[in-house]
Design a protein around this motif. Structure first.
Motif, short mmCIF file in Angstrom:
data_model
loop_
_atom_site.label_atom_id
_atom_site.label_comp_id
_atom_site.label_asym_id
_atom_site.label_seq_id
_atom_site.Cartn_x
_atom_site.Cartn_y
_atom_site.Cartn_z
N MET A 1 0.84 -1.19 0.00
CA MET A 1 0.00 0.00 0.00
C MET A 1 0.88 1.24 0.00
SD MET A 1 -3.19 -0.89 -0.06
CE MET A 1 -3.95 0.66 0.33
N PRO A 2 0.40 2.29 -0.65
CA PRO A 2 1.18 3.54 -0.65
C PRO A 2 1.19 4.19 0.73
CG PRO A 2 -0.89 3.79 -1.87
CD PRO A 2 -0.81 2.37 -1.43
N MET A 3 2.17 5.03 0.95
CA MET A 3 2.22 5.84 2.16
C MET A 3 1.21 6.97 2.01
SD MET A 3 4.46 4.77 4.40
CE MET A 3 4.91 6.17 5.41
N LEU A 4 0.73 7.47 3.13
CA LEU A 4 -0.21 8.59 3.13
C LEU A 4 0.50 9.83 3.62
CD1 LEU A 4 -3.28 6.83 4.77
CD2 LEU A 4 -2.64 6.90 2.36
N ASN A 6 -0.13 13.90 4.99
CA ASN A 6 -1.08 14.88 5.53
C ASN A 6 -0.74 16.27 5.01
OD1 ASN A 6 -2.53 13.10 7.37
ND2 ASN A 6 -0.59 12.97 8.46
N LYS A 7 -1.66 17.20 5.23
CA LYS A 7 -1.45 18.60 4.82
C LYS A 7 -0.22 19.20 5.48
CE LYS A 7 -6.31 19.41 4.07
NZ LYS A 7 -7.53 19.98 4.61
N ASP A 8 0.07 18.75 6.70
CA ASP A 8 1.21 19.31 7.43
C ASP A 8 2.53 18.65 7.05
OD1 ASP A 8 1.11 16.85 8.68
OD2 ASP A 8 0.65 17.63 10.66
N GLY A 9 2.50 17.74 6.06
CA GLY A 9 3.72 17.11 5.59
C GLY A 9 4.07 15.78 6.25
N ARG A 10 3.36 15.43 7.31
CA ARG A 10 3.63 14.14 7.97
C ARG A 10 3.27 12.99 7.05
NH1 ARG A 10 0.24 13.01 12.10
NH2 ARG A 10 -1.14 14.68 11.46
N ARG A 11 4.05 11.93 7.14
CA ARG A 11 3.80 10.71 6.38
C ARG A 11 3.40 9.61 7.37
NH1 ARG A 11 4.72 14.36 3.05
NH2 ARG A 11 5.72 14.05 1.05
N GLU A 12 2.51 8.74 6.93
CA GLU A 12 2.12 7.61 7.75
C GLU A 12 1.74 6.45 6.86
OE1 GLU A 12 -2.17 8.01 9.40
OE2 GLU A 12 -1.42 10.06 9.29
N PRO A 13 1.91 5.23 7.35
CA PRO A 13 1.53 4.07 6.54
C PRO A 13 0.01 3.92 6.51
CG PRO A 13 2.34 3.36 8.68
CD PRO A 13 2.52 4.84 8.62
N TRP A 14 -0.48 3.28 5.47
CA TRP A 14 -1.91 2.94 5.37
C TRP A 14 -2.27 2.10 6.59
CZ3 TRP A 14 -6.48 3.59 3.05
CH2 TRP A 14 -7.41 2.56 3.13
N ASP A 15 -3.40 2.41 7.20
CA ASP A 15 -3.85 1.67 8.38
C ASP A 15 -5.30 1.24 8.17
OD1 ASP A 15 -4.62 0.72 10.86
OD2 ASP A 15 -3.76 2.39 11.98
N ARG A 54 3.40 5.98 -4.96
CA ARG A 54 4.11 5.63 -3.73
C ARG A 54 3.52 6.34 -2.53
NH1 ARG A 54 10.15 6.41 -4.09
NH2 ARG A 54 10.10 4.99 -2.32
N GLU A 55 2.94 7.53 -2.76
CA GLU A 55 2.31 8.31 -1.70
C GLU A 55 0.98 8.86 -2.19
OE1 GLU A 55 5.99 10.11 0.87
OE2 GLU A 55 5.19 11.37 -0.73
N ILE A 56 0.02 8.90 -1.27
CA ILE A 56 -1.31 9.40 -1.58
C ILE A 56 -1.74 10.34 -0.46
CG2 ILE A 56 -3.73 8.74 -1.84
CD1 ILE A 56 -2.81 6.13 -3.04
N SER A 57 -2.42 11.40 -0.83
CA SER A 57 -2.91 12.37 0.14
C SER A 57 -4.03 11.77 1.00
CB SER A 57 -3.44 13.60 -0.59
OG SER A 57 -4.19 14.42 0.27
N VAL A 58 -4.02 12.09 2.28
CA VAL A 58 -5.11 11.63 3.14
C VAL A 58 -6.43 12.25 2.70
CG1 VAL A 58 -3.69 11.11 5.15
CG2 VAL A 58 -4.66 13.39 4.91
#
Length: 107
Positions: A1-4, A6-15, A54-58
């Motif tokens: 799954m791609p990483m997510l 946030n607007k503030d630039g934080r990255r987090e794994p799909w949960d 690789r990354e998707i916006s929340v």
């Protein structure tokens, strides 16, 4: 799954658990089964993987959830939207309801 991200630039794994939990809260005491929620999240995971990113916006995730909830149960949609959109006052909430009612009349 791609990483997510946030607007503030934080990255987090799909949960998946986090998404299912949010859907369960929105659908609480509504005629939406756990199987429907699981199927929706399964389809969402397939869709996200199919994007090849690789990354998707929340934000994309939130909007996709809102579309799905709107099709599953309008009350659950409004519950989720009220938290997701963080309405500042009753006017904003009523505007969202009016949009939903208008689009329901068109369908």
């Amino acid at each position: 799954m791609p990483m997510l991200f946030n607007k503030d630039g934080r990255r987090e794994p799909w949960d998946r658990h986090k998404v299912v939990s949010g859907l369960k809260k929105a659908c609480e005491k509504r005629p939406v089964s756990m199987a429907e929620i699981e199927e929706f999240v399964d389809a969402m995971e397939i869709e996200l993987q199919g994007l090849g990113e690789r990354e998707i916006s929340v934000d994309l995730i939130g909007e996709r959830i809102m579309v799905g909830l709107r099709n599953m149960d309008e009350v659950a949609y409004v519950r989720f939207a009220s938290v997701y959109r963080q309405f500042k006052d009753l006017g904003e909430f009523m505007d969202e309801l009016k949009l939903m009612l208008d689009s329901s009349k068109k369908n």
